[in-house]
Design an enzyme around this catalytic site. Structure first.
Site, PDB file in Angstrom:
ATOM      1  N   ALA A  92       0.825  -1.208   0.000  1.00 38.41           N
ATOM      2  CA  ALA A  92       0.000   0.000   0.000  1.00 38.41           C
ATOM      3  C   ALA A  92       0.856   1.253   0.000  1.00 38.41           C
ATOM      4  CB  ALA A  92      -0.944  -0.016   1.202  1.00 38.41           C
ATOM      5  N   LEU A  93       1.188   1.708  -1.213  1.00 38.60           N
ATOM      6  CA  LEU A  93       2.033   2.883  -1.377  1.00 38.60           C
ATOM      7  C   LEU A  93       1.253   4.040  -2.023  1.00 38.60           C
ATOM      8  CD1 LEU A  93       4.917   4.230  -1.398  1.00 38.60           C
ATOM      9  CD2 LEU A  93       5.254   3.176  -3.634  1.00 38.60           C
ATOM     10  N   GLN A 131       2.038 -10.718 -47.039  1.00 38.35           N
ATOM     11  CA  GLN A 131       3.141 -10.073 -46.323  1.00 38.35           C
ATOM     12  C   GLN A 131       2.630  -9.167 -45.207  1.00 38.35           C
ATOM     13  OE1 GLN A 131       5.605  -8.382 -49.456  1.00 38.35           O
ATOM     14  NE2 GLN A 131       6.764 -10.301 -49.586  1.00 38.35           N
ATOM     15  N   GLY A 154     -12.467  -9.642 -36.303  1.00 33.87           N
ATOM     16  CA  GLY A 154     -13.620  -9.508 -35.412  1.00 33.87           C
ATOM     17  C   GLY A 154     -13.619 -10.515 -34.276  1.00 33.87           C
ATOM     18  N   GLU A 210       6.438   6.736 -18.675  1.00 35.41           N
ATOM     19  CA  GLU A 210       7.041   8.070 -18.643  1.00 35.41           C
ATOM     20  C   GLU A 210       8.155   8.149 -17.603  1.00 35.41           C
ATOM     21  OE1 GLU A 210       3.845   7.330 -18.846  1.00 35.41           O
ATOM     22  OE2 GLU A 210       3.525   8.078 -20.874  1.00 35.41           O
ATOM     23  N   GLU A 261       3.949   0.530 -11.007  1.00 33.62           N
ATOM     24  CA  GLU A 261       5.351   0.291 -10.643  1.00 33.62           C
ATOM     25  C   GLU A 261       6.312   1.081 -11.542  1.00 33.62           C
ATOM     26  OE1 GLU A 261       6.269  -3.841  -9.676  1.00 33.62           O
ATOM     27  OE2 GLU A 261       4.171  -4.131  -9.132  1.00 33.62           O
ATOM     28  N   SER A 275       3.108   8.553  -9.492  1.00 37.67           N
ATOM     29  CA  SER A 275       4.521   8.575  -9.911  1.00 37.67           C
ATOM     30  C   SER A 275       5.358   9.315  -8.871  1.00 37.67           C
ATOM     31  CB  SER A 275       4.660   9.272 -11.263  1.00 37.67           C
ATOM     32  OG  SER A 275       4.074   8.500 -12.274  1.00 37.67           O
TER      33      SER A 275
END
Lengths: 369, 393
Positions: B127-128, B280, B341, B368, B364, B135
């Protein structure tokens, strides 16, 4: 799992760096700007032991690609000499005599598809007589011999050794973009008569007999591309630290940092693919798919690297004599020579279609998928 | 230089394959897509010693070297993600949640909590993150104040995996006004503490037990402080450093699964008079998917290997995570494209994989942040080392 050099390989890289700092750096400007590479340069690299390291049979491919990357980082043109030599030497196999060969395979209308070449060899008495026109022949001026691909009877294709002094050969330089020291030429063979012992190898229409040599060429061009990319990154880092705008070094801006990050990631990824292919080759394992992956990936990341490098240098990067503009031009050939990126993708796709997801129960023990 | 896994690692891969087929995949199939934890999966993972592998023998584990092994962690996450994504998340969330205890816990804490972890008795949560600290984790605002023999925790944590299912939360909170990361400490909070409330369960893009946890005058014993006061942020970063390359491994596993399904389908699917592999457009997709997965895999195991050698791997792990998440997104996208599809229909493996690959580019350390870490480090020279054996930058 590891990607580190052992002591012997480290020593070979150090030896290369020593040669570069003592000899090659002094010639870089001449090679890359004026486009002049001389016989003396070849003698110097032979004396340094690097020639033998890259072309000899004693050296592992891990070392060869390491050496080539170092050379390419300093002088892409000079490193590119070896890419053609590696190919021709592989074709010669035990017929290799230490001389300088130039591959003359491609023609105006025959590039990726060599089966449509027009050059022909006819057997007349004890001689072969060659007629045709080859394009994009590398280092024609330095070569002792041409290695010529020609149509031969019975729907075969054969490779001949042709002395550059043989009668009936006319060469004409083809000016091109980048790699100034690597000269390309049109070479015309007009009824060139050569002894029957000149035939090196015959292959069928599939050209599978060339796969191994082509694989080696891919590793060497991949090394060339990584060297170019690393040089472009190095130039970019120097510029990002030194250039100030808006009161700060431009390296403080995320616009620049993110470009640097992308190049760094790409070069590392390319490196792992190249060294994976080199290891497989050194272990005598199938390496053609890995070589194709290394080639297409590293040449395309090199394209990004030189493009970002020019951008980071701004207008200074557009000046013809700037290192980054040279790198920008020199990189382009790597995506075409040694078979195009498109041909690499066809090779890789064939492997994937034949092998991946075919037997889902199969356990994968190697790092290869 | 050796690209191959060693014998021990090969045995592990083989074992994972067997366990997946026999036990884990059937559990996943029965469980389906739910945003809660599968306790059957927890038990099966525990029974088969998954949670034990990196825990030292002294605390009920199997790790004789007493040092967490990043390479094994990557192998487990890659193979589970490839074969049984539910098992992968059930495994990795508890491993990360309990890792700070392994890093900084007292003998007693380690014996007690890691014992419960290896046996599958409890699952853990890390729990951070907070509503206003993602960030920029250093700016977290949850507080813990010492009151007599108890810490009193107040604040809100969000995007907490296993919220509502975890028995133990490892919580990062501010214990002083010291600037930056210095005022942050780590606590072990059990789920039955009064004042700990799961205030929201969140529905994510792909099935995952996750939610918001609110602490209101939540009192825990003084000895539930984990490690030293003021070093909590360091423990968080050390834990994430250990796991960063393995996030990449998970992504490689998803990507491999996507490629395998796509290649298999492309061979079978006919259009314009033959299998679509004749085109291709499809061939080049498959070629790029394969090449990029191979490169990502190399980078992931390179980072893990350097970590296991005892090196700082700030750069290597950032590269591995950044690149593997990008590759997984591209591969899942192209794989779905090959399915047409059918790739959009619930029940198609690509439909799920396309959603599964998305979160890792955010958690984590977002893409960015990884760019920032790599770009800044390269420019300011902090990654320069003089090891002569390296061939990677």
């Amino acid at each position: 799992m590891s990607y580190e050099l052992n002591e012997h390989q480290i020593a070979q890289r150090q030896q290369t760096k020593k040669y570069i700092s003592e000899h090659l750096v002094n010639s870089v400007d001449r090679m890359e700007t004026e486009g002049v590479i001389t016989a003396d340069d070849i003698n110097a690299v032979k004396e340094s032991g690097i020639w033998e390291m890259v072309l000899g049979n004693e050296t592992e491919w891990i070392s060869k690609v390491t050496v080539l990357i170092e050379l390419a980082k300093t002088s892409p043109s000079f490193a590119s000499l070896f890419t053609d030599l590696i190919f021709t030497k592989s074709i010669l196999a035990n017929k290799y005599d230490g001389q300088f060969y130039s591959a003359a395979f491609v023609e105006e209308e025959a590039g990726s598809d060599l089966s449509v070449i027009q050059t022909e060899a006819r057997k007349i008495k004890n001689n072969w007589v060659l007629t045709g026109e080859k394009w994009f022949v590398a280092n024609a001026e330095l070569a002792d011999h041409y290695m010529v691909l020609a149509k031969t009877p019975d729907n075969t294709f054969s490779i001949f050794r042709v002395s550059n002094e043989a009668e009936g050969i006319i060469t004409q330089e083809q000016k091109k973009m980048g790699l100034e020291g690597l000269k390309l030429s049109k070479v015309m063979f007009n009824q060139v008569s050569i002894p029957s012992s000149s035939l090196i190898l015959s292959v069928d229409r599939s050209f599978e007999g060339l796969n191994y040599a082509n694989g080696l060429a891919k590793l060497s061009i991949s090394s060339l591309a990584i060297g170019i990319a690393e040089a472009a990154l190095e130039e970019s880092l120097v510029r990002a630290r030194a250039r100030e705008q808006f009161g700060n070094p431009i390296g403080d801006f995320q616009a620049i940092q993110f470009k640097i990050a992308d190049i760094t990631v790409g070069i590392n990824a390319a490196n792992t693919l190249l060294y994976l292919a080199a290891q497989k080759l050194d272990r005598n394992e199938e390496f053609e798919t890995e070589a194709a992956m290394a080639k297409v990936f590293s040449t395309e990341i090199a394209s990004k690297a030189v493009n970002h490098a020019v951008q980071i240098h701004g207008s200074h990067g557009l000046l013809n004599d700037s290192t980054v503009s040279q790198l920008y031009r020199s990189q382009r050939l790597t995506e075409i020579f040694g078979q195009t990126s498109e041909m690499q993708r066809i090779t890789i796709a064939k492997y994937v279609i034949d092998h991946i997801g075919v037997n889902e129960k199969e356990v994968n023990y190697g790092l290869s998928l | 230089m050796d690209y191959r896994f060693n014998e021990r690692e090969q045995a592990l891969i083989k074992k994972i394959k067997e366990v997946c087929e026999k036990q884990l995949i059937p559990i996943q199939e029965e469980f389906g897509e739910q945003d809660v934890l599968s306790f059957d999966m927890v038990r099966a993972l525990a029974e088969n010693d998954f949670y034990r592998r990196h825990i030292p023998v002294a605390y009920g584990g199997l790790n004789e070297a007493d040092q967490a092994n990043a390479t094994e962690l990557c192998i487990i996450r890659e193979e589970l993600a490839r074969q049984c994504p539910l098992a992968e998340s059930t495994y990795s969330v508890t491993c990360l949640g309990s890792f700070p205890i392994l890093l900084a816990g007292t003998e007693e804490q380690k014996k007690h909590y890691l014992g419960k972890m290896t046996s599958g008795e409890e699952v853990f949560a890390f729990a951070l993150t907070e509503p206003n600290a993602g960030s920029d984790a250093v700016s977290l605002q949850t507080t813990a104040k010492l009151d007599g023999n108890e810490w009193v925790i107040n604040g809100k944590k969000i995007f907490i995996s296993n919220a509502g299912d975890a028995g133990v939360y490892v919580v990062f909170a501010r214990t002083s006004d010291a600037p930056g990361s210095k005022g942050i400490s780590t606590f072990i909070v059990e789920d039955d503490n009064i004042g700990l409330e799961v205030t929201q369960r969140l529905k994510m893009i792909a099935p995952h037990p996750i939610g918001e946890v609110t602490f209101t005058n939540c009192r825990i014993p003084k000895e539930n402080l984990l490690g030293e006061e003021g070093r909590g942020f360091k423990y968080a970063m050390q834990s994430l450093d250990m796991f960063r390359s393995s996030v990449g491994a998970q992504q490689v596993g998803f990507a491999e699964a996507a490629l395998e399904h796509a290649a298999e389908y492309a061979r079978k699917r006919h259009a314009f008079g033959g299998p679509i592999t004749q085109f291709q457009a499809i061939q080049f997709k498959l070629a790029d998917m394969y090449t990029e997965i191979q490169a990502a895999k190399n980078l992931v195991y390179y980072a893990a290997h350097r970590k296991d050698l005892g090196n700082r791997v700030t750069k290597e792990a950032a590269i591995a995570k950044l690149y593997a998440t990008q590759v997984a997104q591209r591969v899942a996208y192209e794989g779905q494209q090959i399915f047409g599809g059918y790739g959009m229909i619930k029940g198609n493996p690509l439909e799920l994989l396309y959603r599964e690959v998305r979160p890792a580019a955010i958690y984590e350390g977002s893409t960015e942040i990884q760019h920032m870490v790599i770009g800044r480090g390269m420019i300011n020279g902090s990654f320069i080392d003089d090891s002569v054996e390296k061939v990677l930058l």
